[in-house]
Design an enzyme around this catalytic site. Structure first.
Site, PDB file in Angstrom:
ATOM      1  N   TYR A  37     -21.639  67.490 -36.051  1.00  0.00           N
ATOM      2  CA  TYR A  37     -20.031  67.493 -35.695  1.00  0.00           C
ATOM      3  C   TYR A  37     -19.787  68.741 -36.715  1.00  0.00           C
ATOM      4  O   TYR A  37     -18.807  70.275 -36.492  1.00  0.00           O
ATOM      5  CB  TYR A  37     -19.112  66.495 -36.271  1.00  0.00           C
ATOM      6  N   GLU A  64     -21.561  71.502 -37.687  1.00  0.00           N
ATOM      7  CA  GLU A  64     -22.438  72.305 -37.453  1.00  0.00           C
ATOM      8  C   GLU A  64     -21.480  72.737 -35.691  1.00  0.00           C
ATOM      9  O   GLU A  64     -21.927  73.936 -36.240  1.00  0.00           O
ATOM     10  CB  GLU A  64     -24.102  72.554 -37.570  1.00  0.00           C
ATOM     11  N   ASN A 109      -8.320  65.255 -43.998  1.00  0.00           N
ATOM     12  CA  ASN A 109      -8.264  63.803 -43.294  1.00  0.00           C
ATOM     13  C   ASN A 109      -6.410  63.659 -42.898  1.00  0.00           C
ATOM     14  O   ASN A 109      -5.792  63.743 -43.555  1.00  0.00           O
ATOM     15  CB  ASN A 109      -8.801  61.968 -44.058  1.00  0.00           C
ATOM     16  N   ARG A 122     -12.612  55.381 -39.638  1.00  0.00           N
ATOM     17  CA  ARG A 122     -12.030  55.662 -40.676  1.00  0.00           C
ATOM     18  C   ARG A 122     -11.569  55.200 -41.096  1.00  0.00           C
ATOM     19  O   ARG A 122     -11.224  54.002 -41.506  1.00  0.00           O
ATOM     20  CB  ARG A 122     -11.615  57.339 -40.547  1.00  0.00           C
ATOM     21  N   SER A 163      -7.684  53.028 -41.364  1.00  0.00           N
ATOM     22  CA  SER A 163      -8.378  52.023 -40.429  1.00  0.00           C
ATOM     23  C   SER A 163      -8.125  51.409 -40.621  1.00  0.00           C
ATOM     24  O   SER A 163      -8.032  50.287 -40.691  1.00  0.00           O
ATOM     25  CB  SER A 163      -7.512  53.273 -38.892  1.00  0.00           C
ATOM     26  N   ASN A 164      -9.486  51.244 -40.969  1.00  0.00           N
ATOM     27  CA  ASN A 164     -10.219  50.373 -41.494  1.00  0.00           C
ATOM     28  C   ASN A 164      -9.680  49.392 -42.115  1.00  0.00           C
ATOM     29  O   ASN A 164      -9.876  48.338 -42.295  1.00  0.00           O
ATOM     30  CB  ASN A 164     -11.569  50.926 -42.178  1.00  0.00           C
TER      31      ASN A 164
END
Ligand code: NAD
Ligand code: UDP
Length: 321
Positions: free
Chosen positions: A146, A148, A175, A187, A190-191
């Site tokens: 992600y 790179e 974020n 993420r 939400s978790n």
């Protein structure tokens, strides 16, 4: 700003779907392209009956031919859990996706905006992060597909600008959270909210002292639209995010307070290369876009908690999907 035909790649995702909605509200025609890797049809269901909205199932790592005035390139899984599941596809989406969308923009003379990320700074040694900082990224770590990939996409955008004078815009998104996140997004916001609402243990990775800065979805979308409207010479990259900085433990405590949850905190192993700190310097966004976030974390979390609370009641099946 209205009356344009706008392509949004990743248009059925968390941010893309809200962007499609907002562009339609402002009088544009919208072509939404998505392969539904992490996006959900329910995010755009309410737009399908709009005659100015068009949905195409397509993977941006393959060429695309459409006639549009502007392109927002958002297609890419954004959650570590999802972008690490198929790292090769993540690189292809970032790199081939950028090449295909830039080629399209060049052919049809469209403006093109890239949704880049604070991950280009990696585990940053400069704090807060300014756009001039080149970053501290592990090129072969679990996040590199992600990080790179997104860095290469920035290089491609800039190269098309230098070589073809393409009208490019790059925003580095920090974020971002809000209603519309997939329940299985993985993420942190939400978790924690879903765990808290169900009185399940809240999973703190590491000791929870790592920091993040959380931007509410609607603030972010406004900044992206403003960036697209800037003149040709404004290319970015420009940081977009909320400079309020919180430890992950503070976030967990706030979510517990706002939900009135009985959840306990449990520790899980910190994933490799997890950035220790992150906070945007948004001086450029303030000056160039006349923008700054207006939604404090507490307010944004309340709105997101309302969304997940309703979702758990209305569609428990989707929440387990
Ligand atoms: P998301 O996972 O909800 O949305 C991504 C969308 O892209 C999904 O609908 C997915 O199905 C689609 N997609 C993935 N690969 C594709 C492909 N090859 N072809 C077509 N569609 C594809 O994530 P999000 O939070 O909405 O992120 C949107 C964009 O913003 C991403 O480019 C991400 O890197 C960037 N970003 C987001 C954040 C954040 O905190 N939300 C932070 C930094 C950058
Ligand atoms: N995190 C956590 N518990 C979770 C999910 C994430 O403690 O259930 C931590 C993660 O280790 C990171 C931070 O929260 O330090 C933000 O993670 P996220 O996946 O939301 O995004 P990142 O900024 O790491 O890409």
């Amino acid at each position: 700003m209205g009356n344009r035909t706008v392509l949004v790649t990743g248009g059925s995702g968390f941010l893309g779907s809200k962007l499609c909605e907002e562009l339609l509200n402002r009088g544009n025609d919208v072509v939404c392209v998505d392969n539904f890797y992490t996006g959900a049809k329910r995010n755009i269901r309410h737009l399908l009956s709009n005659p100015r909205f068009e949905l195409m199932r397509h993977d941006v790592s393959f060429p695309l031919y459409v006639e549009v005035d502007e392109i927002y390139n958002l297609a890419c899984p954004a959650s570590p859990v999802h972008y690490q599941k198929d790292p090769v596809q993540t690189v292809k989406t970032c790199v081939h996706g950028a090449i295909n969308m830039l080629g399209l923009a060049k052919r049809i003379g469209a403006k093109i905006l890239q949704s880049s990320t604070s991950e280009v700074y990696g585990d940053p040694a400069v704090h807060p992060q300014v756009e001039e900082y080149w970053g501290n990224v592990n090129p072969i770590g679990i996040r590199s597909c992600y990080d790179e990939g997104k860095r290469c996409a920035e290089t491609l955008f800039n190269s098309y600008r230098i070589q073809c004078d393409l009208d490019i815009k790059i925003v580095r998104i920090f974020n971002t959270y809000g209603p519309g996140m997939h329940p299985n997004d993985g993420r942190v916001v939400s978790n924690f909210i879903l765990q808290a609402l169900q009185n399940k243990p809240i999973t703190i990775y590491g000791d929870g002292s790592q920091t993040r800065s959380f931007c509410y979805r609607d603030d972010l979308i406004e900044a992206m639209i403003r960036m697209m409207a800037t003149p040709h010479e404004i290319t970015g990259p420009i940081n977009i995010g909320n400079p309020g900085e919180f430890t992950i433990l503070q976030l967990a405590e706030l979510v517990i307070e706002l939900t009135g949850s009985k959840s306990e905190l449990i520790r899980k192993e910190l994933p490799a290369d997890d950035p220790k700190q992150r906070r945007p310097d948004i001086t450029k966004a303030k000056e160039i876009l006349n923008w700054q976030p207006v939604t404090p974390l507490r307010k944004g979390l309340e709105l997101t908690i309302e969304y997940f609370d309703a979702l758990l009641k209305e569609d428990p099946e989707f929440c387990r999907s």
